[in-house]
Design an enzyme around this catalytic site. Structure first.
Site, PDB file in Angstrom:
ATOM      1  N   TYR A 130     -11.228 -48.423  22.100  1.00  0.00           N
ATOM      2  CA  TYR A 130     -10.934 -50.020  21.316  1.00  0.00           C
ATOM      3  C   TYR A 130      -9.000 -50.326  21.991  1.00  0.00           C
ATOM      4  O   TYR A 130      -8.681 -49.636  22.458  1.00  0.00           O
ATOM      5  CB  TYR A 130     -10.011 -48.307  19.953  1.00  0.00           C
ATOM      6  N   HIS A 184      -0.666 -44.816  11.572  1.00  0.00           N
ATOM      7  CA  HIS A 184      -2.276 -44.106  12.096  1.00  0.00           C
ATOM      8  C   HIS A 184      -3.754 -43.650  12.137  1.00  0.00           C
ATOM      9  O   HIS A 184      -4.191 -43.902  12.868  1.00  0.00           O
ATOM     10  CB  HIS A 184      -1.289 -42.170  12.219  1.00  0.00           C
ATOM     11  N   HIS A 223      -7.663 -36.502   8.549  1.00  0.00           N
ATOM     12  CA  HIS A 223      -8.223 -36.645  10.107  1.00  0.00           C
ATOM     13  C   HIS A 223      -8.260 -34.878   9.791  1.00  0.00           C
ATOM     14  O   HIS A 223      -7.118 -34.652   8.882  1.00  0.00           O
ATOM     15  CB  HIS A 223      -7.112 -36.757  11.568  1.00  0.00           C
ATOM     16  N   HIS A 280       2.896 -33.375  12.865  1.00  0.00           N
ATOM     17  CA  HIS A 280       2.708 -32.440  13.247  1.00  0.00           C
ATOM     18  C   HIS A 280       4.370 -32.555  13.360  1.00  0.00           C
ATOM     19  O   HIS A 280       5.663 -33.163  13.861  1.00  0.00           O
ATOM     20  CB  HIS A 280       2.521 -33.337  14.478  1.00  0.00           C
ATOM     21  N   ASP A 290      -7.277 -32.337  11.528  1.00  0.00           N
ATOM     22  CA  ASP A 290      -6.335 -31.792  11.542  1.00  0.00           C
ATOM     23  C   ASP A 290      -5.021 -31.549  10.722  1.00  0.00           C
ATOM     24  O   ASP A 290      -5.088 -30.375  10.772  1.00  0.00           O
ATOM     25  CB  ASP A 290      -5.630 -32.096  13.084  1.00  0.00           C
ATOM     26  N   HIS A 291      -5.188 -32.315   9.684  1.00  0.00           N
ATOM     27  CA  HIS A 291      -4.726 -32.420   8.604  1.00  0.00           C
ATOM     28  C   HIS A 291      -5.340 -32.389   7.408  1.00  0.00           C
ATOM     29  O   HIS A 291      -5.073 -31.847   5.975  1.00  0.00           O
ATOM     30  CB  HIS A 291      -3.706 -33.392   8.710  1.00  0.00           C
ATOM     31  N   HIS A 339      -3.298 -38.072   6.079  1.00  0.00           N
ATOM     32  CA  HIS A 339      -4.202 -39.147   6.566  1.00  0.00           C
ATOM     33  C   HIS A 339      -5.435 -38.633   6.092  1.00  0.00           C
ATOM     34  O   HIS A 339      -5.269 -37.048   6.948  1.00  0.00           O
ATOM     35  CB  HIS A 339      -3.898 -40.026   7.602  1.00  0.00           C
TER      36      HIS A 339
END
Length: 309
Positions: A224, A190, A114, A255, A116-117, A112
């Site tokens: 949110y 996610h 984001h 993760h 961090d990936h 995805h």
């Protein structure tokens, strides 16, 4: 040499001498014990880790806190996820440590959009020359490097270096590279662009399906409320059902802690956790995510009933 290391060398050799190097002596550092020692006390997203063999044609070349998978075929390699931008060089070093030149990576795919990936996608795409395949929402974010407003975590996500997708993936599309076929499953829970992946991996005659199931945590930026976005929740529930139904002998997650991956690789998982191979793992993973979503919605409903001060 251990059985695990023998399988590592055999899998590399079986991938085709024309495109894959024989496992070098430095691969001795990829034993589960060495990996456990390197990551002991370290679970940061950019904390470097040595590469570790998962099963058959699949290695984790990521960090102690973020998964990045290198999958081999007789025509080259596929890299699944890139990790953080500041971990890109660590991923490249791990690829080389396995006796693989970065230019042998032919495709890069992602879980995805984001940071961090996907933060390292641009640098790894440049270093490998590989083609990049993404879901449409992920491709839109990576084209600009800026998070989109329809992501529940918008406002808390960092920008990334832009990377142009070479192929846009629909649900069920495949990446074919020689003997390897990887199937994309769109699982927008996610994030809007979340994508899970499945492929067959063999050690001799022992063949299993690896499921790289994307993160299913329904977290958000402050303010949110998922209950204000019923269409997103409905898509997320369909995504959970899709993950639960994946062919899934070996579950791996972006993760590693979400699937207790390292403990399972090291043979140190607690008795109440599944072993490395567990056909029910994806179903259990999705069920826990559904429980967390229900709890989040219940909390929001309770908060809406509280009197305003």
């Amino acid at each position: 040499m251990s059985v695990r290391l023998f399988v590592l060398g055999a899998a590399l050799a079986a991938s085709g001498a024309a495109t894959v190097s024989k496992a070098p002596e430095s691969c001795l550092a990829t034993t589960p014990a060495a990996h456990a020692a390197a990551c002991k006390g370290h679970d940061g997203w950019s904390d470097p880790a040595p590469p570790v063999h998962v099963f058959g044609n699949t290695w984790d070349v990521g960090t102690c806190g973020i998964t990045a998978l290198l999958v081999s075929s007789d025509k080259g390699y596929v890299l699944v996820d890139a990790g953080m931008a500041d971990a890109a060089q660590s991923v490249l070093a791990n690829i080389r440590r396995l006796g693989v030149e970065p230019r042998q990576v032919k495709w890069i795919v992602s879980s995805h959009e984001h940071f961090d990936h996907a933060g390292g996608l641009a640098e790894l795409k440049r270093a490998t020359g590989a083609k990049l395949a993404l879901s449409a929402p992920s491709a839109a974010v990576l084209a600009s490097g800026q998070p989109e407003r329809d992501d529940p975590q918008f406002g808390s996500l960092k920008p990334m270096a832009p990377a142009q997708a070479d192929r846009i993936l629909a649900d069920g599309d495949t990446i074919a590279l020689g003997s390897l076929t990887m199937t994309a499953h769109l699982t927008p829970a996610h994030s809007p662009g979340s994508t899970s992946w499945t492929w067959k991996s063999c050690e001799g005659t022992d063949c299993k399906t690896i499921a790289y199931a994307d993160s299913l945590t329904m977290i958000s930026a402050d303010g949110y409320r998922f209950s204000d976005h019923p269409a997103y929740v409905a898509r997320a529930r369909k995504a959970l059902a899709r993950v639960a139904a994946l062919p899934c002998d070996i579950l791996v997650t972006p993760h590693p802690g979400a699937s207790n991956l390292f403990a399972r690789l090291h043979g140190e998982a607690p008795l109440n956790d599944p072993p490395l191979s567990d056909p029910g793992a994806c179903k259990a993973y999705a069920a826990k995510a559904g429980q967390r979503l229900d709890a989040r919605l219940a909390k929001e409903a309770a908060q809406s009933q509280e009197p305003r001060r």
